[in-house]
Design a protein around this motif. Structure first.
Motif, PDB file in Angstrom:
ATOM      1  N   LEU A 151      23.809 -10.382 -22.777  1.00 12.46           N
ATOM      2  CA  LEU A 151      24.792 -11.285 -22.180  1.00 12.46           C
ATOM      3  C   LEU A 151      26.201 -10.763 -22.412  1.00 12.46           C
ATOM      4  O   LEU A 151      27.034 -10.752 -21.499  1.00 12.46           O
ATOM      5  N   PHE A 202      20.570  -8.566 -15.927  1.00  6.90           N
ATOM      6  CA  PHE A 202      20.724 -10.011 -15.846  1.00  6.90           C
ATOM      7  C   PHE A 202      19.376 -10.713 -15.748  1.00  6.90           C
ATOM      8  O   PHE A 202      19.060 -11.584 -16.569  1.00  6.90           O
ATOM      9  N   THR A 212      24.895 -21.059 -17.387  1.00  9.34           N
ATOM     10  CA  THR A 212      24.650 -19.814 -16.648  1.00  9.34           C
ATOM     11  C   THR A 212      24.406 -20.108 -15.172  1.00  9.34           C
ATOM     12  O   THR A 212      24.968 -19.445 -14.288  1.00  9.34           O
ATOM     13  N   TYR A 219      31.658 -22.168 -22.372  1.00 11.66           N
ATOM     14  CA  TYR A 219      30.352 -21.518 -22.261  1.00 11.66           C
ATOM     15  C   TYR A 219      30.060 -20.641 -23.471  1.00 11.66           C
ATOM     16  O   TYR A 219      28.899 -20.464 -23.855  1.00 11.66           O
ATOM     17  N   LYS A 234      27.628 -21.377 -13.444  1.00 15.52           N
ATOM     18  CA  LYS A 234      28.615 -20.304 -13.292  1.00 15.52           C
ATOM     19  C   LYS A 234      28.287 -19.446 -12.072  1.00 15.52           C
ATOM     20  O   LYS A 234      29.170 -19.122 -11.261  1.00 15.52           O
ATOM     21  N   GLU A 244      18.768 -11.038 -19.737  1.00 13.02           N
ATOM     22  CA  GLU A 244      19.473 -12.309 -19.964  1.00 13.02           C
ATOM     23  C   GLU A 244      18.605 -13.522 -19.657  1.00 13.02           C
ATOM     24  O   GLU A 244      18.468 -14.428 -20.500  1.00 13.02           O
ATOM     25  N   VAL A 245      18.006 -13.545 -18.451  1.00 12.96           N
ATOM     26  CA  VAL A 245      17.281 -14.741 -18.016  1.00 12.96           C
ATOM     27  C   VAL A 245      15.871 -14.793 -18.602  1.00 12.96           C
ATOM     28  O   VAL A 245      15.498 -15.779 -19.256  1.00 12.96           O
TER      29      VAL A 245
END
Length: 405
Positions: free
Chosen positions: A352, A311, A279, A225, A282, A315-316
Motif C-alpha cells: 500500500l 494493487f 480504499t 485514511y 477513494k 493490496e486487495v
C-alpha cells in the motif's frame, strides 16, 4: 544462546552490513560496478521513502494498539503491551534513521528544526510532531517499565547493569525506589499525549501527500485514511511479535496471552473493514467521470495500468480480503491462523505504501506525461538493512529489558 539463535543474529548482522554498504554507495562513489544512484531522476521519492512510510505507519499503529490498555484501560491487552511499546520505539527510531539517510545532503537534516524552519510547510509539522511523539514515547515507556527496571537492577550481570542505568537508580534519592501505581498513572497521562501526537503526526504525513498537486494523492480524506491502515498494521505487527516471541521461547500461547491475541484479532478485523471502505471510496471518487481527466488517469494506473498487479494482488487480495476472511472465520481463532492473517496484512500495508509513494508519482505533469518508476539496487540493499536493523534492535531490547515482569 542456542545455535539457531546465534545463526539468526549472525544473519541479521550480515543483512545490516549489506544495508550499510547500500547507504554508503548511495551517498559516495560506488565500490560496486553499478550505475550510481540518483534520487532526483524520474520519481524523486523512491524506495527508502516507502520504507520510512512503512516504519511510521507501523509505529503509529503499534502505539495506538498498546495505548488501548495503557491509556484507555482495555485490560485484555495488558499481556502484550510491552512488546507493542518496544517495537513502536524501534520502528520510529529506525524510520527516522531511514529518512535521515535518504536525503541527498545528510549533514543538512538539522535545518528542518533550527535555522531554516518553514512553519508553512506540511513537512515541517510532520517532523515536529514526530519529534514530540518520540520524546513522549520514551518518557511513557520509562514510567511503564520503571518498577520492573528497579527489580531487574537487583540482578547480577549485564541485565542488572542495564536495570541500574535505565531506571536511573545510580542517581540515588527518589530514583532508588518507585511507587508502582503512581508510575502507571504517569505512564497513562503521558501516554494520552503520546497517542494524540502519534495520530496527529501520522495524519499530518497523509496531509503532506494530500495537499500535493498530483491527482492520486490530492484529497481531504487521505490523512484520515492513514489512521485505519496504521491500526491494522499495528494490530498485525503486535500479533506477529507476540506469537513469534512465544514460539521461539518454546511457550504455548494460552490463558491471558491467548485472550490478548483474540482482542487483537477483533481490532485487526474491524480496522481491515474500515480500510477496505476507504480504499473503495477513494477509487470510486477518483474514477468517477465528473472528477476530471487527471483523477481518472491516475486511478487507471492502479486499476488497469502498471501498478494493477500490485494493487489487485498485494493490496486487495493479500492485504485485505484473505486476512479479513481468516479473522472472521474459525481459522482465525488459532494462533497459527491469526499469525498468517497478520503476516499477509503487513505485506499488504507495505505494498500500500509502495504503490502510494511510487504509483502516485507516475502521472506527474500537467500535460499528462508519465514518469518512469524504477528501483535501484543500492535502495534495495539499504531497505533490507533497515528492516533487518528493526528486527535486530527489537531482539536486543527484548533480551536486555524486563519484558516478562
Amino acid at each position: 544462546m542456542k545455535y539457531s539463535e546465534v545463526s539468526l543474529v549472525a544473519l541479521f548482522l550480515v543483512l545490516i552490513a549489506i544495508g550499510g554498504l547500500g547507504i554508503y554507495q548511495i551517498h559516495f562513489k560506488p565500490v560496486m560496478p553499478i550505475e550510481p544512484y540518483e534520487g532526483a531522476l524520474g520519481t524523486p521519492w523512491r524506495l527508502l521513502v516507502v520504507v520510512y512510510e512503512f516504519f511510521v505507519v507501523s509505529t503509529t499503529g503499534l502505539y495506538i494498539v498498546a495505548s488501548l490498555d495503557e491509556v484507555f484501560g482495555i485490560k485484555q491487552l495488558k499481556p502484550i503491551v510491552k512488546e507493542g511499546l518496544i517495537f513502536a520505539l524501534v520502528t520510529i527510531l529506525v524510520g527516522l534513521m531511514t529518512i535521515g539517510l535518504e536525503i541527498e545532503k545528510v549533514d543538512r537534516c538539522y535545518f528542518a528544526l533550527v535555522g531554516h524552519t518553514n512553519p508553512g510547510s506540511m513537512m515541517f509539522w510532520m517532523i515536529m510532531f514526530y519529534v514530540i511523539y518520540v520524546i513522549f514515547l520514551i518518557t511513557t515507556i520509562w514510567f511503564y517499565f520503571r518498577d520492573d527496571l528497579l527489580n531487574q537492577a537487583k540482578e547480577k550481570g549485564l541485565k542488572g547493569f542495564v536495570g541500574k542505568i535505565l531506571s536511573l537508580k545510580f542517581l540515588g534519592g527518589p530514583f532508588e525506589r518507585s511507587n508502582k501505581n503512581t508510575d502507571k498513572e504517569y505512564a497513562k497521562a503521558i501516554g494520552f499525549i503520546t497517542v494524540v501526537a502519534a495520530v496527529i503526526a501520522h495524519s499530518n504525513l497523509g496531509g503532506l501527500f494530500a495537499v500535493n498537486y498530483l491527482p492520486f494523492w490530492h484529497g481531504a480524506l487521505l490523512p484520515v485514511y492513514f489512521i485505519p491502515a496504521a491500526i491494522a498494521c499495528g494490530a498485525a505487527l503486535t500479533i506477529i511479535v507476540t506469537t513469534l516471541t512465544d514460539w521461539i521461547k518454546g511457550k504455548e500461547i494460552v490463558n491471558e496471552r491467548y485472550e490478548a491475541l483474540q482482542m487483537l484479532r477483533f481490532i485487526l478485523g474491524f480496522s481491515l473493514i474500515i480500510a477496505a471502505f476507504f480504499t473503495a471510496w477513494k477509487l470510486i471518487i477518483k474514477a468517477y467521470p465528473t472528477s476530471g481527466w487527471f483523477s481518472n488517469e491516475a486511478v487507471k494506473v492502479f486499476l488497469t495500468g502498471s501498478f494493477a498487479f500490485n494493487f489487485w494482488f498485494f493490496e486487495v487480495l493479500i492485504g485485505l480480503l484473505i486476512p479479513l476472511l481468516l479473522v472472521i472465520t474459525p481459522a482465525g481463532r488459532s494462533a497459527k491462523g491469526l499469525l498468517i492473517s497478520a503476516l499477509l496484512t503487513v505485506i499488504g500495508v507495505f505494498y500500500l505504501r509502495f504503490d502510494l509513494v511510487l504509483g502516485g508519482q507516475v502521472l506527474k505533469l500537467i500535460s499528462g506525461a508519465t514518469a518512469k518508476v524504477s528501483v535501484h539496487p543500492f535502495e534495495i540493499m539499504a531497505a533490507v538493512g533497515f528492516l533487518s536493523l528493526a528486527v535486530f534492535l527489537y531482539y536486543v531490547l527484548y533480551k536486555l529489558l524486563p519484558m516478562e515482569g
